[in-house]
Scaffold this motif. Sequence first.
Motif, PDB file in Angstrom:
ATOM      1  N   PHE A  52      82.068  -6.313 -59.424  1.00  0.00           N
ATOM      2  CA  PHE A  52      83.108  -6.885 -60.261  1.00  0.00           C
ATOM      3  C   PHE A  52      83.452  -5.880 -61.346  1.00  0.00           C
ATOM      4  O   PHE A  52      82.570  -5.311 -61.982  1.00  0.00           O
ATOM      5  CB  PHE A  52      82.638  -8.199 -60.893  1.00  0.00           C
ATOM      6  N   GLN A  53      84.731  -5.679 -61.565  1.00  0.00           N
ATOM      7  CA  GLN A  53      85.180  -4.693 -62.546  1.00  0.00           C
ATOM      8  C   GLN A  53      85.204  -5.244 -63.961  1.00  0.00           C
ATOM      9  O   GLN A  53      85.046  -4.508 -64.919  1.00  0.00           O
ATOM     10  CB  GLN A  53      86.580  -4.189 -62.176  1.00  0.00           C
ATOM     11  N   ASN A  54      85.372  -6.540 -64.093  1.00  0.00           N
ATOM     12  CA  ASN A  54      85.513  -7.153 -65.408  1.00  0.00           C
ATOM     13  C   ASN A  54      84.153  -7.644 -65.911  1.00  0.00           C
ATOM     14  O   ASN A  54      83.439  -8.353 -65.210  1.00  0.00           O
ATOM     15  CB  ASN A  54      86.495  -8.321 -65.303  1.00  0.00           C
ATOM     16  N   ILE A  55      83.795  -7.289 -67.130  1.00  0.00           N
ATOM     17  CA  ILE A  55      82.511  -7.682 -67.697  1.00  0.00           C
ATOM     18  C   ILE A  55      82.444  -9.180 -67.933  1.00  0.00           C
ATOM     19  O   ILE A  55      81.379  -9.792 -67.798  1.00  0.00           O
ATOM     20  CB  ILE A  55      82.209  -6.900 -69.009  1.00  0.00           C
ATOM     21  N   LEU A  56      83.563  -9.816 -68.238  1.00  0.00           N
ATOM     22  CA  LEU A  56      83.557 -11.266 -68.433  1.00  0.00           C
ATOM     23  C   LEU A  56      83.238 -11.995 -67.138  1.00  0.00           C
ATOM     24  O   LEU A  56      82.552 -13.015 -67.141  1.00  0.00           O
ATOM     25  CB  LEU A  56      84.904 -11.729 -68.994  1.00  0.00           C
ATOM     26  N   PHE A  57      83.714 -11.447 -66.020  1.00  0.00           N
ATOM     27  CA  PHE A  57      83.400 -12.060 -64.740  1.00  0.00           C
ATOM     28  C   PHE A  57      81.915 -11.908 -64.412  1.00  0.00           C
ATOM     29  O   PHE A  57      81.302 -12.797 -63.834  1.00  0.00           O
ATOM     30  CB  PHE A  57      84.277 -11.459 -63.637  1.00  0.00           C
ATOM     31  N   TRP A  58      81.337 -10.773 -64.816  1.00  0.00           N
ATOM     32  CA  TRP A  58      79.895 -10.576 -64.633  1.00  0.00           C
ATOM     33  C   TRP A  58      79.110 -11.625 -65.402  1.00  0.00           C
ATOM     34  O   TRP A  58      78.136 -12.186 -64.913  1.00  0.00           O
ATOM     35  CB  TRP A  58      79.474  -9.187 -65.122  1.00  0.00           C
ATOM     36  N   ILE A  59      79.517 -11.863 -66.635  1.00  0.00           N
ATOM     37  CA  ILE A  59      78.828 -12.851 -67.459  1.00  0.00           C
ATOM     38  C   ILE A  59      78.955 -14.234 -66.832  1.00  0.00           C
ATOM     39  O   ILE A  59      77.983 -14.999 -66.779  1.00  0.00           O
ATOM     40  CB  ILE A  59      79.376 -12.826 -68.899  1.00  0.00           C
ATOM     41  N   LEU A  60      80.144 -14.542 -66.326  1.00  0.00           N
ATOM     42  CA  LEU A  60      80.334 -15.829 -65.676  1.00  0.00           C
ATOM     43  C   LEU A  60      79.435 -15.980 -64.446  1.00  0.00           C
ATOM     44  O   LEU A  60      78.801 -17.009 -64.247  1.00  0.00           O
ATOM     45  CB  LEU A  60      81.801 -16.006 -65.260  1.00  0.00           C
ATOM     46  N   VAL A  61      79.372 -14.942 -63.628  1.00  0.00           N
ATOM     47  CA  VAL A  61      78.593 -15.025 -62.398  1.00  0.00           C
ATOM     48  C   VAL A  61      77.100 -15.066 -62.690  1.00  0.00           C
ATOM     49  O   VAL A  61      76.367 -15.892 -62.148  1.00  0.00           O
ATOM     50  CB  VAL A  61      78.940 -13.840 -61.470  1.00  0.00           C
ATOM     51  N   VAL A  62      76.628 -14.200 -63.563  1.00  0.00           N
ATOM     52  CA  VAL A  62      75.189 -14.082 -63.791  1.00  0.00           C
ATOM     53  C   VAL A  62      74.650 -15.224 -64.643  1.00  0.00           C
ATOM     54  O   VAL A  62      73.522 -15.661 -64.439  1.00  0.00           O
ATOM     55  CB  VAL A  62      74.863 -12.710 -64.412  1.00  0.00           C
ATOM     56  N   CYS A  63      75.423 -15.736 -65.568  1.00  0.00           N
ATOM     57  CA  CYS A  63      74.911 -16.799 -66.436  1.00  0.00           C
ATOM     58  C   CYS A  63      75.333 -18.189 -65.991  1.00  0.00           C
ATOM     59  O   CYS A  63      74.531 -19.120 -66.031  1.00  0.00           O
ATOM     60  CB  CYS A  63      75.376 -16.582 -67.867  1.00  0.00           C
ATOM     61  N   LEU A  64      76.561 -18.348 -65.582  1.00  0.00           N
ATOM     62  CA  LEU A  64      77.054 -19.693 -65.322  1.00  0.00           C
ATOM     63  C   LEU A  64      76.745 -20.220 -63.927  1.00  0.00           C
ATOM     64  O   LEU A  64      77.013 -21.384 -63.656  1.00  0.00           O
ATOM     65  CB  LEU A  64      78.556 -19.772 -65.592  1.00  0.00           C
ATOM     66  N   ILE A  65      76.191 -19.416 -63.053  1.00  0.00           N
ATOM     67  CA  ILE A  65      75.725 -19.953 -61.774  1.00  0.00           C
ATOM     68  C   ILE A  65      74.263 -20.380 -61.879  1.00  0.00           C
ATOM     69  O   ILE A  65      73.937 -21.535 -61.602  1.00  0.00           O
ATOM     70  CB  ILE A  65      75.963 -18.957 -60.623  1.00  0.00           C
ATOM     71  N   PRO A  66      73.331 -19.513 -62.286  1.00  0.00           N
ATOM     72  CA  PRO A  66      71.930 -19.946 -62.310  1.00  0.00           C
ATOM     73  C   PRO A  66      71.561 -20.882 -63.465  1.00  0.00           C
ATOM     74  O   PRO A  66      70.662 -21.703 -63.316  1.00  0.00           O
ATOM     75  CB  PRO A  66      71.129 -18.651 -62.435  1.00  0.00           C
ATOM     76  N   LEU A  67      72.257 -20.783 -64.584  1.00  0.00           N
ATOM     77  CA  LEU A  67      71.871 -21.586 -65.749  1.00  0.00           C
ATOM     78  C   LEU A  67      72.012 -23.090 -65.508  1.00  0.00           C
ATOM     79  O   LEU A  67      71.044 -23.836 -65.677  1.00  0.00           O
ATOM     80  CB  LEU A  67      72.651 -21.128 -66.977  1.00  0.00           C
TER      81      LEU A  67
END
Length: 136
Positions: free
Chosen positions: A54-69
């Motif tokens: 993913f090129q966008n850092i906000l999308f990284w945060i969404l994927v890494v935090c908002l899926i497992p949390l």
Amino acid sequence: MNVAEKIYLMYYFLVREDKTFSKKSRTLFLVESLLFFFLTMLLFVVLGALNLRFQNILFWILVVCLIPLPLSGLIAINYYKKSGRDLEIIKKGEELYSKRQRKLLGALALLLHVVGFCLMFSGGILMSYLWSLHQN
């Protein structure tokens, strides 16, 4: 006693009484954070194996935090709190273990938490390695 009950007991023996939060709520938080570490590690490995970038850092945060949390919260709350298993586990644990064994289980819980964090970190390294394999 299965592994999930043993982990809950280990964390229960680790935490101490406090005025702001109950011992059970802090135990549940630690179990949720351990689940978060393991789910994030699995997510890193899957992202690396599937070569998803993913090129966008906000999308990284969404994927890494908002899926497992939320997933770790739902698993822990449904398994322990809503089913009422937490009270049964605590009662069994206080009958089975002496004070010295409780302190040992608490120390093992702290070690398990550190190992969980290290596994999450190594999952990120493995993801990076798997990406480098796809570049060739």
